[in-house]
Design a protein around this motif. Structure first.
Motif, PDB file in Angstrom:
ATOM      1  N   LEU A 107      -5.825   6.609  11.703  1.00 38.31           N
ATOM      2  CA  LEU A 107      -5.103   6.388  10.441  1.00 38.31           C
ATOM      3  C   LEU A 107      -6.072   6.016   9.320  1.00 38.31           C
ATOM      4  O   LEU A 107      -5.961   6.510   8.201  1.00 38.31           O
ATOM      5  N   ALA A 108      -7.029   5.164   9.627  1.00 34.16           N
ATOM      6  CA  ALA A 108      -8.031   4.776   8.621  1.00 34.16           C
ATOM      7  C   ALA A 108      -8.903   5.970   8.245  1.00 34.16           C
ATOM      8  O   ALA A 108      -9.143   6.229   7.061  1.00 34.16           O
ATOM      9  N   LEU A 109      -9.375   6.709   9.248  1.00 36.26           N
ATOM     10  CA  LEU A 109     -10.242   7.861   8.995  1.00 36.26           C
ATOM     11  C   LEU A 109      -9.558   8.886   8.101  1.00 36.26           C
ATOM     12  O   LEU A 109     -10.143   9.355   7.120  1.00 36.26           O
ATOM     13  N   TYR A 110      -8.331   9.253   8.425  1.00 34.12           N
ATOM     14  CA  TYR A 110      -7.647  10.289   7.647  1.00 34.12           C
ATOM     15  C   TYR A 110      -7.454   9.859   6.192  1.00 34.12           C
ATOM     16  O   TYR A 110      -7.620  10.660   5.273  1.00 34.12           O
ATOM     17  N   GLN A 111      -7.159   8.581   5.971  1.00 32.40           N
ATOM     18  CA  GLN A 111      -7.009   8.111   4.594  1.00 32.40           C
ATOM     19  C   GLN A 111      -8.353   8.104   3.868  1.00 32.40           C
ATOM     20  O   GLN A 111      -8.413   8.433   2.685  1.00 32.40           O
ATOM     21  N   LYS A 112      -9.430   7.781   4.556  1.00 32.49           N
ATOM     22  CA  LYS A 112     -10.765   7.837   3.951  1.00 32.49           C
ATOM     23  C   LYS A 112     -11.146   9.264   3.569  1.00 32.49           C
ATOM     24  O   LYS A 112     -11.965   9.474   2.685  1.00 32.49           O
ATOM     25  N   CYS A 113     -10.546  10.237   4.255  1.00 31.88           N
ATOM     26  CA  CYS A 113     -10.825  11.652   3.983  1.00 31.88           C
ATOM     27  C   CYS A 113      -9.870  12.251   2.948  1.00 31.88           C
ATOM     28  O   CYS A 113      -9.917  13.454   2.702  1.00 31.88           O
ATOM     29  N   GLY A 114      -9.029  11.445   2.351  1.00 35.15           N
ATOM     30  CA  GLY A 114      -8.167  11.920   1.268  1.00 35.15           C
ATOM     31  C   GLY A 114      -6.713  12.145   1.620  1.00 35.15           C
ATOM     32  O   GLY A 114      -5.916  12.530   0.767  1.00 35.15           O
TER      33      GLY A 114
END
Length: 151
Positions: A107-114
């Motif tokens: 969840l954190a990774l996907y949000q960091k990717c936009g």
């Protein structure tokens, strides 16, 4: 890391795909309907993602996985960005991705990717998987859906 579309005659990296989705039946089904890409280093498959069209404008990253020894090196982020670039190249203007409520790092990774949160499909994992899934001390029950504008 080199990323390329899996050839029609090449075998799916099923072990790696099953790390992100424990249902071999579902994995084989959406791989047959979509575009499977692999990430390689020195001839070894270290990552994979699958893009499946939802409609003419939208694709879903149905599966994305990185081999255990490659995690924690920033390659997951590179793999997500590669999936978004391939989605653009295929003509899509929106990419979606879903993950479990218990998949905190993802969840954190996907949000960091936009990606931005779009919706929650309550009890998705209890409806679609026979065995309960546990991660980070939580039962994975709900699918959290996110999307990202590509253009």
């Amino acid at each position: 890391m080199n990323i390329r579309k899996l050839g029609a005659r090449e075998e799916l990296p099923i072990g790696l795909l099953l790390e992100a989705d424990p249902s071999e039946q579902l994995v084989r089904g959406y791989c047959a309907d979509g575009h499977c890409f692999i990430a390689e280093r020195q001839g070894a498959v270290i990552g994979v993602f699958v893009l499946v069209a939802l409609d003419p404008d939208t694709t879903e990253i149905k599966n994305i996985a990185l081999a255990e020894p490659e995690r924690g090196k920033g390659l997951g982020k590179r793999l997500v960005f590669a999936a978004l670039e391939e989605a653009k190249n295929l003509g899509f203007s929106v990419a979606e991705i879903g993950t479990g409520n218990s998949s905190l790092a993802q969840l954190a990774l996907y949000q960091k990717c936009g990606f931005r949160m779009k919706s929650i499909d309550r009890d998705f994992f209890t409806r679609h998987y026979e065995e309960p899934i546990f991660e980070n001390g939580l039962q994975c029950r709900d699918m959290v859906r996110l999307d990202c504008r590509l253009r």
